[in-house]
Design a protein around this motif. Structure first.
Motif: not given
Length: 184
Positions: A117-127, A129-140
């Motif tokens: 809920r809190q890190l995914w929006p950061v990944a979307v903001e930076l990338d 691309d909502a489709s890759s944001a979950a993976r990016r947030a998960g790796l972070a």
């Protein structure tokens, strides 16, 4: 001396956070928390109903992520590592979740929910691309949680003894890559 309802709840929550952080979810009991808070166990039940609801209240956690749009993009990884070091060191609730999350499914789900809920929006903001944001947030999150587990829970000497600057230097580029760079 009589306490207000809010004071009593705060005392119970403080005792619960300490007990959950020290013993994990499975080994923590309502009686143990009540003893730590120096109140009757029935008061804990009165305010929170059961152990699960008490855990949920004790593990309510805001990552307090900074607004990244205002930060230099090339510094995001380093700044997030610094931010998470601060959060791990100042708020016991996240430690409660980490310690409990490795042994209890409900606690693990709570941790997943907070980070998603809190890190995914950061990944979307930076990338963007909502489709890759979950993976990016998960790796972070894997790096952030792994660091916390090794540094604060397991206290692996090679990690626990690193200075704050060393942690930032080593981990910052990894978070940067996960959150902002193209996949290989």
């Amino acid at each position: 001396m009589r306490r207000t309802s809010d004071e009593t709840k705060a005392i119970i929550l403080a005792a619960a956070r300490e007990r959950f952080a020290r013993e994990g979810y499975e080994r923590t009991t309502i009686r143990g928390i009540a003893a730590d808070a120096r109140i009757d166990a029935s008061m804990v039940m009165r305010y929170f109903g059961n152990k699960e609801r008490l855990f949920t209240a004790a593990s309510d956690f805001d990552l307090k992520l900074p607004a990244l749009a205002d930060l230099p993009r090339e510094q995001v990884g380093r700044l997030l590592v610094e931010h998470f070091l601060d959060r791990w060191e100042e708020d016991e609730a996240l430690m409660v979740l980490l310690r409990s999350g490795v042994t209890n499914d409900d606690a693990a789900e709570r941790m997943r929910s907070i980070f998603a809920r809190q890190l995914w929006p950061v990944a979307v903001e930076l990338d963007g691309d909502a489709s890759s944001a979950a993976r990016r947030a998960g790796l972070a999150a894997s790096q952030i949680l792994g660091l916390a587990l090794c540094r604060y829970i397991l206290r692996l000497p090679s990690i626990a003894e690193m200075s704050r600057d060393e942690v930032v230097e080593w981990l910052g580029p990894t978070l940067q890559r996960y959150l902002t760079e193209e996949a290989a």
